[in-house]
Design a protein around this motif. Structure first.
Motif, PDB file in Angstrom:
ATOM      1  N   SER A  73     157.997  36.320  32.271  1.00 50.95           N
ATOM      2  CA  SER A  73     156.771  37.105  32.330  1.00 50.95           C
ATOM      3  C   SER A  73     155.581  36.209  32.709  1.00 50.95           C
ATOM      4  O   SER A  73     155.231  35.275  31.981  1.00 50.95           O
ATOM      5  CB  SER A  73     156.502  37.772  30.983  1.00 50.95           C
ATOM      6  N   ASP A  74     154.957  36.501  33.849  1.00 57.06           N
ATOM      7  CA  ASP A  74     153.800  35.725  34.305  1.00 57.06           C
ATOM      8  C   ASP A  74     152.564  35.990  33.457  1.00 57.06           C
ATOM      9  O   ASP A  74     151.634  35.170  33.432  1.00 57.06           O
ATOM     10  CB  ASP A  74     153.483  36.049  35.773  1.00 57.06           C
ATOM     11  N   SER A  75     152.530  37.113  32.787  1.00 57.76           N
ATOM     12  CA  SER A  75     151.321  37.492  32.052  1.00 57.76           C
ATOM     13  C   SER A  75     151.237  36.856  30.663  1.00 57.76           C
ATOM     14  O   SER A  75     150.186  36.895  30.031  1.00 57.76           O
ATOM     15  CB  SER A  75     151.258  39.018  31.916  1.00 57.76           C
TER      16      SER A  75
END
Length: 487
Positions: A73-75
């Motif tokens: 997950s980049d977030s």
């Protein structure tokens, strides 16, 4: 109209909800601790989350899927992802991809994997570049993970690490130690006589185009790993084979299915053909002129060539084209008649042309099974390109960097011919194509999933906004690229 966005499965929704619950619980605990001025008690939270998971009847597959979703997950901040790794990694998890972390987390990640990852069969640490001061933890991982069958650790391997792999990794089948490394002949010898020598079938070593591993060292691998089928990335395999039959064993044979060689001469290609009776895939970078005919007896499934004679290629295809399914050609000298490839290679599935001198097509028939076609930096006249595409209605993927088609051209092409399997269209520069072309593609290609590069088309930001509004209202799965150029 192109396909609708699929409804998310119950398992996907549940997994996302569960991952969100875990991340939310960690965030709440951290905020509460900061509010009271005390350090977060991750140990207590870890016990509570795992107790919660156990009460739900969570299997090892669920833990593994949760880690996969959270780590990629980049977030999520690195601290949150690391916390989840620490909480969820257990002996039941068999596959772990660490993804990319900042340097400050490397040591702690290695410690967690060594302490909690005993059940891992596959470990990919591509996003964690272990430095020398942390290598001791990498040694511990190899010692404590006896069931590893696949290990991906590019750019970090050294002789000492290879010694630990040789001593402790009895089940290893696939090993990625590619890139810039400190491997010498000593480390190669460790691997050659280690516990996993009879199991290794795939070794990714070296850097593309660079002989940072000596070909005589790679020859040791070929001689001592009896089931080795692929030496990925290494670009001088032919030299290694030639060295073996000229200096070590004239009757040497191996199980290689794939060979990549650079600046191949006639004697080197003879060595490749002679030593590799199972050869299916070859990549020749800058082969000597006049030697491609030496491959006439080889039943290749895949072929890639760079800096070669187009005339030689066409001649070779008359002998081996029937067995070929994938062909990539880069910087071919002289004109290439695609018609002759059609006659010689009827079973091609993928065909890529890059930086060719020139391409022509004048035939009435094309490849009946071709699914992927790329033509980049390779001059081809509009009538030839149009004729070729119209004769190849089996295409799933089409990429051409520059086209002079008009909206009328696209309309007649897709109306007169049924591109019912086409999924991706990519025209980098198409100055005469407007919103009408996108609309007709959407209407006539039911499998269409993506269209690009629209910044090179005759579309305005308002056109793209309108198209995206239509797609959203229809719940279409079609993606317009790029997403960041237009509002």
């Amino acid at each position: 109209m192109s396909k609708k966005l699929p409804v998310r499965t119950l398992s996907e929704l549940t997994l996302a909800e569960l991952a969100g619950t875990i991340v939310g619980a960690i965030g709440t605990m951290v905020q509460t601790s900061h509010a009271f001025g005390i350090p977060p008690d991750y140990t207590l939270l870890m016990v509570e989350i795992n107790s919660y998971m156990d009460n739900l009847g969570a299997t090892s597959n669920i833990y593994e899927d949760l880690l996969r979703v959270i780590l990629c997950s980049d977030s999520l901040e690195a601290s949150m992802r690391f916390c989840c790794l620490q909480m969820l990694l257990n002996d039941g998890i068999q596959c772990l991809v660490t993804e990319i972390f900042p340097l400050a987390y490397y040591e702690r990640i290695l410690q967690v994997i060594a302490a909690q990852g005993r059940g891992l069969r596959q470990l990919n640490m591509k996003g964690v570049w272990v430095k020398e001061e942390c290598m001791c933890y990498m040694f511990e991982i190899v010692k404590r993970l006896p069931h590893l069958t696949k290990l991906t650790i590019p750019h970090i391997a050294n002789d000492n690490l290879l010694k630990h792999i040789a001593d402790y990794s009895k089940c290893m089948r696939q090993l990625d130690i590619s890139g810039e490394t400190d491997i010498t002949e000593i480390g190669i010898e460790y691997l050659c006589y280690g516990e996993c020598r009879n199991h290794l079938t795939f070794v990714d070593i070296g850097s593309l185009g660079e002989e940072n591993i000596c070909h005589t060292d790679v020859a040791l691998l070929l001689q001592n790993l009896p089931n080795l089928a692929t030496l990925q990335s290494y670009s001088f395999v032919g030299r290694s084979l030639q060295y073996i039959i000229e200096k070590k064993d004239a009757n040497f044979r191996c199980r290689l299915l794939y060979v990549h060689d650079t600046e191949t001469d006639g004697s080197t290609l003879d060595a490749i053909v002679r030593c590799c009776p199972r050869l299916e895939h070859i990549y020749l970078d800058s082969p000597e002129a006049g030697i491609l005919e030496k491959l006439r007896s080889v039943k290749l499934r895949r072929m890639k060539l760079y800096k070669f004679s187009s005339y030689e290629l066409v001649g070779l295809m008359e002998y081996i084209g029937q067995s070929l399914y994938h062909l990539t050609v880069i910087k071919g000298y002289g004109p290439l008649e695609i018609d002759r490839l059609v006659r010689s290679c009827p079973n091609l599935i993928d065909l890529d042309f890059y930086m060719m001198d020139s391409l022509t097509f004048t035939g009435d028939t094309s490849f009946s099974n071709l699914q992927g076609l790329e033509i980049l930096s390779s001059p081809i006249q509009k009538p030839s390109l149009r004729r070729f595409i119209c004769q190849t209605t089996s295409l799933r993927r089409l990429a051409v960097d520059t086209v002079t088609f008009s909206d009328e051209d696209i309309s007649s092409m897709v109306i007169e011919h049924d591109f019912y399997q086409l999924e991706d269209v990519w025209f980098t520069s198409a100055p005469y194509l407007s919103i009408a072309s996108v609309e007709i593609l959407m209407d006539r290609c039911p499998e269409l999933q993506s269209v690009g590069q629209l910044s090179g088309w005759a579309l305005t930001p308002d056109d793209v906004t309108l198209l995206r509004g239509i797609l959203k209202s229809c719940n279409s799965s079609l993606v317009l690229s790029p997403a960041s150029i237009f509002p």
